[in-house]
Design an enzyme around this catalytic site. Structure first.
Site, PDB file in Angstrom:
ATOM      1  N   LYS A 128      10.682  26.586  -6.560  1.00  0.00           N
ATOM      2  CA  LYS A 128      10.029  26.371  -7.854  1.00  0.00           C
ATOM      3  C   LYS A 128      10.463  27.413  -8.870  1.00  0.00           C
ATOM      4  O   LYS A 128      10.588  27.114 -10.047  1.00  0.00           O
ATOM      5  CB  LYS A 128       8.500  26.364  -7.714  1.00  0.00           C
ATOM      6  CG  LYS A 128       7.985  25.086  -7.080  1.00  0.00           C
ATOM      7  CD  LYS A 128       6.510  24.886  -7.364  1.00  0.00           C
ATOM      8  CE  LYS A 128       6.022  23.588  -6.736  1.00  0.00           C
ATOM      9  NZ  LYS A 128       4.572  23.462  -6.781  1.00  0.00           N
ATOM     10  N   LYS A 208      14.002  14.151  -1.992  1.00  0.00           N
ATOM     11  CA  LYS A 208      12.638  13.705  -1.732  1.00  0.00           C
ATOM     12  C   LYS A 208      12.158  12.901  -2.948  1.00  0.00           C
ATOM     13  O   LYS A 208      12.503  13.241  -4.081  1.00  0.00           O
ATOM     14  CB  LYS A 208      11.778  14.966  -1.546  1.00  0.00           C
ATOM     15  CG  LYS A 208      10.434  14.712  -0.925  1.00  0.00           C
ATOM     16  CD  LYS A 208       9.684  16.011  -0.734  1.00  0.00           C
ATOM     17  CE  LYS A 208       8.204  15.699  -0.680  1.00  0.00           C
ATOM     18  NZ  LYS A 208       7.362  16.861  -0.515  1.00  0.00           N
ATOM     19  N   LYS A 211       8.538  11.935  -9.123  1.00  0.00           N
ATOM     20  CA  LYS A 211       8.548  11.335 -10.454  1.00  0.00           C
ATOM     21  C   LYS A 211       9.510  12.095 -11.362  1.00  0.00           C
ATOM     22  O   LYS A 211      10.245  11.496 -12.145  1.00  0.00           O
ATOM     23  CB  LYS A 211       7.135  11.369 -11.026  1.00  0.00           C
ATOM     24  CG  LYS A 211       6.990  10.628 -12.353  1.00  0.00           C
ATOM     25  CD  LYS A 211       5.524  10.653 -12.779  1.00  0.00           C
ATOM     26  CE  LYS A 211       5.350  10.553 -14.285  1.00  0.00           C
ATOM     27  NZ  LYS A 211       5.664   9.249 -14.837  1.00  0.00           N
TER      28      LYS A 211
END
Ligand code: TRP
Length: 344
Positions: A128, A208, A211
């Protein structure tokens, strides 16, 4: 004295049975079939077996950039879709994380028994922070500490998650062990209950499903949108022509068949693909129809729920009040273990 298990002669305490489980889902955009297969359908399956606590983790969601104006809708919508998938608030506890702010107090205490080194090793933090280089905040770093407080506030001893959360759960156990060692036995070591659905890949077959990558099928997609998205989805990369035999073992469409299609059809495809008896176009069409058949009733329940959002809000509030009293009780115990009580 340790109670003995009559069959094995071992201490019964060594592995207590899972009784209460906790899991969380982020209110980030629309729920897609990856969330459904990897998390929600599994959560629904576990409801008859355990005291199930499921949470929309909005305090986790704010660790990356988001739109505050959209958030209230995203939170409610995630809860509504969860309910439509079968998280019946009569049978499990469903709530919104920020409705139980006491959890963040427990997270503060846990910060003091968590090592910086352990947090630095978290692969999700590394991923992240490389994705959001403009906003590497301390909340992103201590994210797993809040996750530990989520689970241990109500003393859950099982956590159903996908394999990408195993490192966070290992840290949750480490935090419990450290706390128990320093201050006395207080928290269970929560077991990881892996979701039976393997990691759900996106339509690009590479990453994976998510959205933000645009490789997803939303639980709200109309039948035609599903047909269209699947028609261009990635299959076995070595199968160039209709007459080439395919390999279902490396085909993402085949792995989706495993989740949506009846047993006999899966077997047929497995054989016929390898002998070029069936082509990708037909295989995808079958998948689309099976997926639509499973999703349509969920969509219609969702539409019924959306009409009465106050009912859903009431259910979330009563879920939060149940968890709140559990966490308050835990915090009382924690504060007294820490010596933070002026009156005893
Ligand atoms: N980190 C989890 C995820 O990204 C979400 C989550 C937050 C969670 N708190 C939790 C999962 C507690 C299990 C238990 O999927």
């Amino acid at each position: 004295m340790a109670e003995q298990d009559t069959e094995t002669g071992k201490d019964k305490e060594s592995k207590p049975a899972v009784t209460r489980i906790y899991s969380g889902i982020q209110p980030t955009g629309e729920i897609h079939i990856g969330n459904y297969l990897g998390a929600l359908s599994n959560w629904v399956r576990l409801i008859p077996q355990y005291d199930c606590i499921y949470c929309v983790v909005d305090y986790h969601a704010i660790t990356i950039e988001y739109d505050p104006a959209e958030m209230p809708h995203a939170i409610l919508d995630t809860a509504l879709m969860g309910m439509a998938c079968g998280l019946d608030p009569e049978k499990c506890t469903l709530f919104v994380q920020s409705d139980v702010p006491e959890t963040t107090e427990l997270a503060w205490v846990f910060n003091t028994v968590t090592s910086m080194g352990a947090l630095e090793r978290m692969t999700q933090f590394k991923d992240k922070s490389s994705q959001h280089q403009q906003n590497i905040n301390a909340g992103l770093f201590t994210y797993p500490v809040l996750q530990a407080a989520d689970v241990l506030g109500p003393k859950a001893n099982g956590v159903p998650v996908g394999d990408d959360q195993s490192q966070h759960l290992e840290l949750t156990r480490e935090i419990a062990r450290r706390f128990n060692h320093q201050y006395g036995d207080t928290f269970p070591e929560a077991r990881t209950l892996y979701s039976p659905a393997p990691r759900i890949m996106g339509l690009d077959g590479q990453h994976k499903m998510s959205k933000s990558r645009g490789n997803d099928i939303s639980m709200k997609d109309e039948p035609d949108a599903i047909r269209k998205k699947l028609s261009t989805a990635f299959t076995d990369p070595d199968r160039k022509r209709r007459t080439d035999p395919g390999n279902p073992d490396v085909c993402n469409i085949f792995s989706l068949h495993n989740s949506f299609s009846p047993e006999d059809q899966i077997e047929m495809i497995n054989t016929e693909c390898r002998s070029a008896g069936i082509g990708c176009v037909d295989c995808k069409k079958m998948l689309a129809e099976n997926m639509i058949a499973e999703i349509e009733p969920i969509q219609s329940r969702y539409h019924d729920l959306v009409v009465h959002p106050d009912e859903a809000r009431d259910a979330l509030k009563s879920g939060a009040s149940r968890i709140k009293s559990m966490v308050i009780e835990t915090l009382d115990e924690v504060r007294s273990r820490l010596g933070l009580r002026t009156t005893v």
